[in-house]
Design a protein around this motif. Structure first.
Motif, PDB file in Angstrom:
ATOM      1  N   LYS A   1      75.058  19.824  19.494  1.00  0.00           N
ATOM      2  CA  LYS A   1      73.783  20.019  18.646  1.00  0.00           C
ATOM      3  C   LYS A   1      74.233  20.123  17.336  1.00  0.00           C
ATOM      4  O   LYS A   1      74.895  20.973  17.102  1.00  0.00           O
ATOM      5  CB  LYS A   1      72.966  20.930  19.134  1.00  0.00           C
ATOM      6  CG  LYS A   1      71.633  21.182  18.531  1.00  0.00           C
ATOM      7  CD  LYS A   1      71.110  22.733  19.077  1.00  0.00           C
ATOM      8  CE  LYS A   1      69.787  22.885  17.909  1.00  0.00           C
ATOM      9  NZ  LYS A   1      68.636  22.196  18.301  1.00  0.00           N
TER      10      LYS A   1
ATOM     11  N   THR B   1      72.759  20.670  13.259  1.00  0.00           N
ATOM     12  CA  THR B   1      71.723  21.177  12.608  1.00  0.00           C
ATOM     13  C   THR B   1      71.885  21.006  11.198  1.00  0.00           C
ATOM     14  O   THR B   1      73.093  20.582  10.690  1.00  0.00           O
ATOM     15  CB  THR B   1      71.039  22.527  12.825  1.00  0.00           C
ATOM     16  OG1 THR B   1      72.427  23.458  12.353  1.00  0.00           O
ATOM     17  CG2 THR B   1      70.715  22.888  14.184  1.00  0.00           C
TER      18      THR B   1
ATOM     19  N   ASN C   1      77.003  22.892  16.828  1.00  0.00           N
ATOM     20  CA  ASN C   1      76.959  23.983  17.904  1.00  0.00           C
ATOM     21  C   ASN C   1      77.773  23.063  18.890  1.00  0.00           C
ATOM     22  O   ASN C   1      76.921  22.380  19.855  1.00  0.00           O
ATOM     23  CB  ASN C   1      75.556  24.420  18.237  1.00  0.00           C
ATOM     24  CG  ASN C   1      75.531  25.196  19.476  1.00  0.00           C
ATOM     25  OD1 ASN C   1      76.695  25.541  20.176  1.00  0.00           O
ATOM     26  ND2 ASN C   1      74.362  25.853  19.799  1.00  0.00           N
TER      27      ASN C   1
ATOM     28  N   ILE D   1      76.506  24.214  23.118  1.00  0.00           N
ATOM     29  CA  ILE D   1      75.170  24.129  23.869  1.00  0.00           C
ATOM     30  C   ILE D   1      75.375  23.388  25.224  1.00  0.00           C
ATOM     31  O   ILE D   1      76.136  22.485  25.405  1.00  0.00           O
ATOM     32  CB  ILE D   1      74.176  23.286  22.930  1.00  0.00           C
ATOM     33  CG1 ILE D   1      72.725  23.425  23.531  1.00  0.00           C
ATOM     34  CG2 ILE D   1      74.599  21.978  22.623  1.00  0.00           C
ATOM     35  CD1 ILE D   1      71.651  23.188  22.591  1.00  0.00           C
TER      36      ILE D   1
ATOM     37  N   ALA E   1      69.043  19.076  23.976  1.00  0.00           N
ATOM     38  CA  ALA E   1      68.436  19.575  22.653  1.00  0.00           C
ATOM     39  C   ALA E   1      68.212  18.590  21.646  1.00  0.00           C
ATOM     40  O   ALA E   1      69.075  17.616  21.460  1.00  0.00           O
ATOM     41  CB  ALA E   1      69.369  20.760  22.316  1.00  0.00           C
TER      42      ALA E   1
ATOM     43  N   GLN F   1      66.372  23.039  14.287  1.00  0.00           N
ATOM     44  CA  GLN F   1      66.902  24.309  14.207  1.00  0.00           C
ATOM     45  C   GLN F   1      66.169  25.400  15.165  1.00  0.00           C
ATOM     46  O   GLN F   1      66.945  26.111  15.902  1.00  0.00           O
ATOM     47  CB  GLN F   1      66.503  24.958  12.629  1.00  0.00           C
ATOM     48  CG  GLN F   1      67.246  26.363  12.747  1.00  0.00           C
ATOM     49  CD  GLN F   1      68.759  26.255  12.570  1.00  0.00           C
ATOM     50  OE1 GLN F   1      69.355  25.510  11.963  1.00  0.00           O
ATOM     51  NE2 GLN F   1      69.488  27.207  13.375  1.00  0.00           N
ATOM     52  N   GLN F   2      65.071  25.209  15.387  1.00  0.00           N
ATOM     53  CA  GLN F   2      64.286  26.281  16.141  1.00  0.00           C
ATOM     54  C   GLN F   2      64.255  25.987  17.713  1.00  0.00           C
ATOM     55  O   GLN F   2      64.147  26.858  18.427  1.00  0.00           O
ATOM     56  CB  GLN F   2      62.867  26.112  15.814  1.00  0.00           C
ATOM     57  CG  GLN F   2      62.709  27.151  14.317  1.00  0.00           C
ATOM     58  CD  GLN F   2      61.219  27.329  13.779  1.00  0.00           C
ATOM     59  OE1 GLN F   2      60.437  26.551  14.414  1.00  0.00           O
ATOM     60  NE2 GLN F   2      61.036  28.199  13.002  1.00  0.00           N
ATOM     61  N   CYS F   3      64.497  24.885  17.968  1.00  0.00           N
ATOM     62  CA  CYS F   3      64.465  24.412  19.477  1.00  0.00           C
ATOM     63  C   CYS F   3      65.801  24.433  20.281  1.00  0.00           C
ATOM     64  O   CYS F   3      66.733  23.603  19.719  1.00  0.00           O
ATOM     65  CB  CYS F   3      63.751  22.943  19.736  1.00  0.00           C
ATOM     66  SG  CYS F   3      61.917  22.837  19.010  1.00  0.00           S
ATOM     67  N   ASP F   4      65.917  25.464  21.096  1.00  0.00           N
ATOM     68  CA  ASP F   4      67.033  25.429  21.978  1.00  0.00           C
ATOM     69  C   ASP F   4      67.215  24.389  22.859  1.00  0.00           C
ATOM     70  O   ASP F   4      68.126  23.701  23.321  1.00  0.00           O
ATOM     71  CB  ASP F   4      67.418  26.773  22.592  1.00  0.00           C
ATOM     72  CG  ASP F   4      67.638  27.984  21.385  1.00  0.00           C
ATOM     73  OD1 ASP F   4      67.895  27.494  20.444  1.00  0.00           O
ATOM     74  OD2 ASP F   4      67.018  28.820  21.761  1.00  0.00           O
TER      75      ASP F   4
END
Length: 336
Positions: free
Chosen positions: A154, A156, A169, A172, A176, A330-333
């Motif tokens: 993922k 960002t 990331n 993960i 996502a 950014q906010q959604c895992d």
């Protein structure tokens, strides 16, 4: 955010609804870009053909040969007759794919590097996401050749001090949203890809053209997904590194990141400050032991007018502001 969702592509929604009535109507093709890559093709084609046979829908495998000067085409015809071969009109690196994708009829095109091998079940996890009509692209999980290091994940993006930063990331473990889909390890909704014009030749000979394409998709209200259940193994740096060398590649990446930022990122205020600070940063960087940014800046200067022209051409159309989709990513895992 009501300004962002739902997806605004009527053509994509219409295509999805018509396909939903007949499950088998969803189909895909695999496009593998090749130039003098015979040393990679046995692992690549053997594994990708096995994966294509494992799915329940039509999934032809096509090698797009970029005018190889060795006997790659003859090798493929002699050893993998089930593979379709398209010889591009010229060797235009990844940009040769734009015309090929536009001429295909499948719903989804899976674009892959030739220096890869594939898990047998890597296709289906990618295709499943296209049930959502807002999905533009889905990127696979890519590991190095022996599987010891994950090289995608993922991603960002964020703004700080009038610079645009990208962060991976790699850990993960579930699907996502991600900033971008790699141009050699992802599936793309074909109609959306062509609507965006494909990979922008501004970035010739390569690098950042896939980030640019995904960013423009996010700006249109479409979405990009990372899917770790789809697994690919990659001989990292085996293709362009052999052609250009690592130092030149690093310089090319930084040049194209400058062009990407000027073309796509932030408000007009951000662009002005970025442009004012960029020469200072380029001049300062050798004193910090980083001559590459200076050279990359000099390489970028002749192309900056073209990047600006593209930027303001896009701004004439309604686009989603960066802060909205960057915050969403950014906010959604997961995919909620």
């Amino acid at each position: 955010d009501a300004r962002y969702y739902p997806c605004r592509s009527k053509s994509a929604i219409s295509s999805f609804l018509s396909a939903a009535n007949v499950k088998q109507s969803m189909n895909a093709c695999i496009l593998i870009l090749n130039f003098n890559g015979q040393m990679h093709l046995k692992d690549c084609l053997s594994s990708v053909l096995e994966a294509a046979r494992a799915v329940a829908f039509s999934c032809p495998v096509i090698v797009v040969d970029n005018q190889s000067t060795e006997n790659d085409v003859e090798f493929i015809r002699g050893n993998y007759p089930q593979v379709e071969i398209i010889v591009s009109k010229k060797n235009d690196c990844v940009f040769s794919l734009n015309e090929i994708v536009a001429g295909r009829k499948e719903d989804v095109v899976i674009i892959l590097n030739n220096d890869m091998r594939f898990e047998r079940n890597f296709i289906t996890p990618l295709i499943e996401h296209f049930k959502d009509p807002c999905i533009f692209a889905v990127m696979a999980k890519v590991l190095n050749w022996d599987g010891s290091v994950v090289t995608t994940g993922k991603r960002t993006g964020y703004f700080k001090n009038f610079w645009f930063y990208k962060v991976w990331n790699h850990d993960i473990q579930e699907a996502a949203y991600t900033l971008d889909a790699g141009g050699g390890c992802a599936a793309f909704r074909r109609k959306m890809f062509s609507e965006l014009g494909g990979f922008d030749p501004l970035y010739r000979p390569g690098y950042c053209e896939d980030t640019d394409l995904s960013y423009r998709a996010w700006q249109k209200g479409w979405k990009v997904v990372y899917e770790p259940a789809s697994v690919i193994y990659h001989k990292v740096g085996a293709t362009l590194d052999n052609i250009y060398g690592r130092k030149k590649i690093t310089r090319l990446i930084q040049r194209n990141e400058i062009l990407f930022t000027i073309k796509n990122c932030g408000t007009t205020g951000f662009l002005i400050m970025y442009g004012l600070l960029l020469p200072f940063r380029a001049l300062r960087s050798p004193f910090a032991g980083n001559l590459v940014l200076t050279l990359a800046f000099l390489d970028a200067v002749p192309k900056i007018p073209f990047a600006l022209r593209r930027r303001f051409s896009l701004r004439k159309k309604e686009i989603i502001q960066d802060e909205i989709f960057l915050k969403k990513i950014q906010q959604c895992d997961g995919l909620t």
